[in-house]
Design a protein around this motif. Structure first.
Motif, short mmCIF file in Angstrom:
data_model
loop_
_atom_site.label_atom_id
_atom_site.label_comp_id
_atom_site.label_asym_id
_atom_site.label_seq_id
_atom_site.Cartn_x
_atom_site.Cartn_y
_atom_site.Cartn_z
N ALA A 98 2.64 28.11 -21.74
CA ALA A 98 2.50 29.14 -22.77
C ALA A 98 2.03 30.47 -22.20
CB ALA A 98 1.54 28.66 -23.86
N ILE A 99 1.53 30.46 -20.99
CA ILE A 99 1.04 31.68 -20.36
C ILE A 99 2.23 32.49 -19.85
CG2 ILE A 99 -0.36 32.65 -18.51
CD1 ILE A 99 -1.98 29.98 -18.60
N PHE A 100 2.42 33.68 -20.40
CA PHE A 100 3.51 34.54 -19.95
C PHE A 100 3.14 35.12 -18.59
CE2 PHE A 100 5.56 38.80 -19.82
CZ PHE A 100 6.87 38.36 -19.75
N GLN A 101 4.00 34.88 -17.62
CA GLN A 101 3.69 35.29 -16.26
C GLN A 101 4.50 36.49 -15.78
OE1 GLN A 101 2.51 32.31 -13.51
NE2 GLN A 101 2.33 30.76 -15.11
N GLY A 102 5.46 36.92 -16.54
CA GLY A 102 6.15 38.16 -16.27
C GLY A 102 6.92 38.27 -14.97
N GLY A 103 7.26 37.16 -14.35
CA GLY A 103 8.12 37.21 -13.18
C GLY A 103 7.40 37.43 -11.85
N GLY A 104 6.09 37.62 -11.87
CA GLY A 104 5.36 37.78 -10.62
C GLY A 104 5.12 36.42 -9.98
N ALA A 105 4.25 36.41 -8.99
CA ALA A 105 3.88 35.14 -8.35
C ALA A 105 3.23 34.25 -9.40
CB ALA A 105 2.92 35.40 -7.20
N PRO A 106 3.62 32.98 -9.45
CA PRO A 106 3.06 32.08 -10.47
C PRO A 106 1.54 31.94 -10.33
CG PRO A 106 4.89 31.02 -9.31
CD PRO A 106 4.59 32.31 -8.60
N LEU A 107 0.88 31.93 -11.46
CA LEU A 107 -0.56 31.68 -11.47
C LEU A 107 -0.81 30.23 -11.08
CD1 LEU A 107 -1.37 33.38 -14.88
CD2 LEU A 107 -2.01 34.22 -12.62
N PRO A 108 -1.95 29.95 -10.47
CA PRO A 108 -2.26 28.55 -10.17
C PRO A 108 -2.46 27.78 -11.47
CG PRO A 108 -4.17 29.93 -9.75
CD PRO A 108 -3.02 30.85 -10.08
N ARG A 109 -2.09 26.51 -11.47
CA ARG A 109 -2.24 25.69 -12.68
C ARG A 109 -3.70 25.59 -13.13
NH1 ARG A 109 2.51 23.85 -14.21
NH2 ARG A 109 1.74 22.39 -15.74
N THR A 110 -4.62 25.81 -12.20
CA THR A 110 -6.04 25.73 -12.55
C THR A 110 -6.48 26.85 -13.49
OG1 THR A 110 -6.58 26.94 -10.52
CG2 THR A 110 -6.70 24.51 -10.44
N ALA A 115 5.36 42.30 -23.30
CA ALA A 115 6.56 42.16 -22.48
C ALA A 115 7.22 40.79 -22.62
CB ALA A 115 6.21 42.39 -21.00
N ASN A 116 6.61 39.88 -23.34
CA ASN A 116 7.15 38.53 -23.50
C ASN A 116 8.34 38.55 -24.46
OD1 ASN A 116 7.59 35.80 -24.13
ND2 ASN A 116 5.42 35.31 -23.94
N PRO A 117 9.50 38.04 -24.03
CA PRO A 117 10.66 38.01 -24.93
C PRO A 117 10.41 37.22 -26.22
CG PRO A 117 11.31 37.46 -22.68
CD PRO A 117 9.82 37.53 -22.69
#
Length: 157
Positions: free
Chosen positions: A21-33, A126-128
């Motif tokens: 559910a976390i919109f990450q906007g195409g950058g480097a993925p956030l850590p799952r933590t 920015a989330n579609p």
């Protein structure tokens, strides 16, 4: 695809869906933590133990591919103590096929039947998914530089 209430044994899946559910906007993925941050973890912590916790899942050929859940709490999309906040997530390979739209519609029907007057959510500008929520009748109640708090008001039954 079937939309149905989550089973107690499936509630641990909400940690996966919280991450999705976390919109990450195409950058480097956030850590799952990242979901362990208290501001995020409150969306799933002991889910099902609070009055008003509701979750529906989308199941395709025996596999859960998406979830929508609501909880009354002071989260990112807070719009008053009586208004539950909604979170929606669909696994990436199932996005763009109407799964999120079906989940949201089913949850809106459920909440309306249960007598809620509104539901809120937080979404990055920015989330579609903003368009999905607008089509479902959500309107912007608050706007910051990067996020919207959107609300769907229900007409009385």
């Amino acid at each position: 695809m079937t939309i149905r209430p989550i089973r107690r044994s499936e509630i641990p899946l909400l940690t996966d869906f919280l991450y999705e559910a976390i919109f990450q906007g195409g950058g480097a993925p956030l850590p799952r933590t990242v979901i362990q941050h208290p501001a995020l973890w409150r969306y799933v912590d002991r889910f099902g133990s609070r009055r008003g916790d509701r979750c529906l899942v989308a199941e395709q050929e025996g596999v859960i591919v998406g979830a929508v859940w609501v909880r009354r709490m002071h989260g990112f999309g807070f719009h008053g103590a009586a208004t539950p906040e909604m979170a929606v997530a669909v696994y990436p390979q199932w996005r763009g096929q109407g799964t999120g739209t079906s989940l949201v519609a089913a949850m809106l029907q459920l909440l309306h039947r249960e007598g809620y007057t509104a539901v809120s959510l937080s979404v990055q500008r920015a989330n579609p998914a903003v368009r999905l929520y607008q089509r479902a009748g959500f309107t912007v109640a608050e706007a910051t530089d990067g996020e919207y708090v959107m609300v769907k008001n229900f007409l009385p039954l």
